[in-house]
Design an enzyme around this catalytic site. Structure first.
Site, PDB file in Angstrom:
ATOM      1  CB  CYS A 151      -0.911   0.003   1.223  1.00  0.00           C
ATOM      2  SG  CYS A 151      -1.765   1.571   1.462  1.00  0.00           S
ATOM      3  CB  CYS A 171      -5.534   3.724  -3.485  1.00  0.00           C
ATOM      4  SG  CYS A 171      -4.717   2.185  -3.963  1.00  0.00           S
TER       5      CYS A 171
END
Length: 277
Positions: A71, A220
């Site tokens: 991530c 994101c």
């Protein structure tokens, strides 16, 4: 369990020093702490561990308990976590992830990390490695239909799979209705993150993301990188652009000389605490 809640552009995780404390059943812990009513509230759990290959290792878990490869927002916060807590005195560090070893360059102000630039490595464009069921290489404008919805997706992996499509107005788009249909589509053997993108100009794009295992999030990092790659492949933007997310902006560059993607953005500590698990 001692923890720190942090966020990268509103993409929030619970960060735990798993070097000084033993953490068992992280999948269950992630589901528990992520709950915004009965837990702490987050998009997931991130463990900072020792590494034989890098300065540190990170493992991350989504709010549904599933483990993710990487991530981009979380890894920036890992950099801030280890520097601010004096676990390292280096402003450039390496982090081992399931998507490989990433290099972080941290901008320090008043002995605290304020910005982190991450070398995200090379984008993966091969269909079977992303993975996506497609005969195309690279996978540009793959027509995919789910129920009554049909979009042309460009597919990229930044250590995790992304499917990107372009629409006229991201703000009014019914993401919560359409996103999950493509996340679990049979074309994606390991499911996928889904990005819907609006072009602003040749150096700016705006996106919303439906994250695999987490639903819509405010930002994101790997998704922003994938969007930049897809937009370059389609000739929409240059190799460096601003990606606007609900939680703020990231600067993404796809470097021509080494083929690596570089992501620059903030990392923020919200609060620290202890919780019984």
């Amino acid at each position: 369990m001692k923890f720190t809640k942090m966020h990268g552009l509103g993409n929030d995780y619970i960060y735990v020093d798993a070097i000084s404390q033993k953490i068992e059943n992280p999948n269950e812990i992630s589901r528990f702490v992520s709950d915004r009513h009965f837990g702490i509230g987050s998009d997931g759990l991130v463990l900072i561990l020792p590494s034989d290959l890098a300065d540190f290792k990170m493992r991350m878990f989504n709010s549904d308990g599933s483990e993710a490869e990487m991530c981009g927002n979380a890894i920036r916060c890992v950099g801030k976590f280890v520097y601010d807590k004096k676990m390292t005195d280096k402003s450039t560090i390496t982090i081992e992830t399931l998507a490989g070893i990433k290099v972080l360059e941290m901008t320090i102000e008043n002995d605290k990390v304020v910005l982190v630039k991450v070398d995200m490595g090379e984008p993966i464009l091969k269909a079977e490695t992303i993975p996506v069921l497609s005969e195309k290489h690279p996978v540009i404008d793959e027509e995919i239909t789910a129920k009554d919805y049909c979009y042309n997706f460009t597919c990229v992996s930044i250590g995790n799979p992304h499917a990107i499509t372009y629409i006229e107005n991201v703000e009014e788009f019914p993401l919560e209705k359409i996103g999950p249909l493509f996340e679990i589509h049979e074309k994606f053997p390991r499911k996928t993150n889904v990005e819907f993108v609006e072009l602003i100009d040749d150096s700016t794009v705006k996106m919303r993301v439906w994250e695999r295992g987490a639903g819509e999030t405010l930002a994101c990092g790997t998704g922003a990188c994938a969007v930049l790659v897809a937009s370059v492949l389609k000739g929409y933007v240059g190799r460096k652009a601003t990606v606007k997310l609900l939680g703020g902006d990231l600067t993404i560059e796809w470097n021509e000389s080494d083929n690596h993607i570089y992501m620059t953005g903030p990392a923020t500590t919200v609060f620290e605490g202890e919780i019984d698990i």
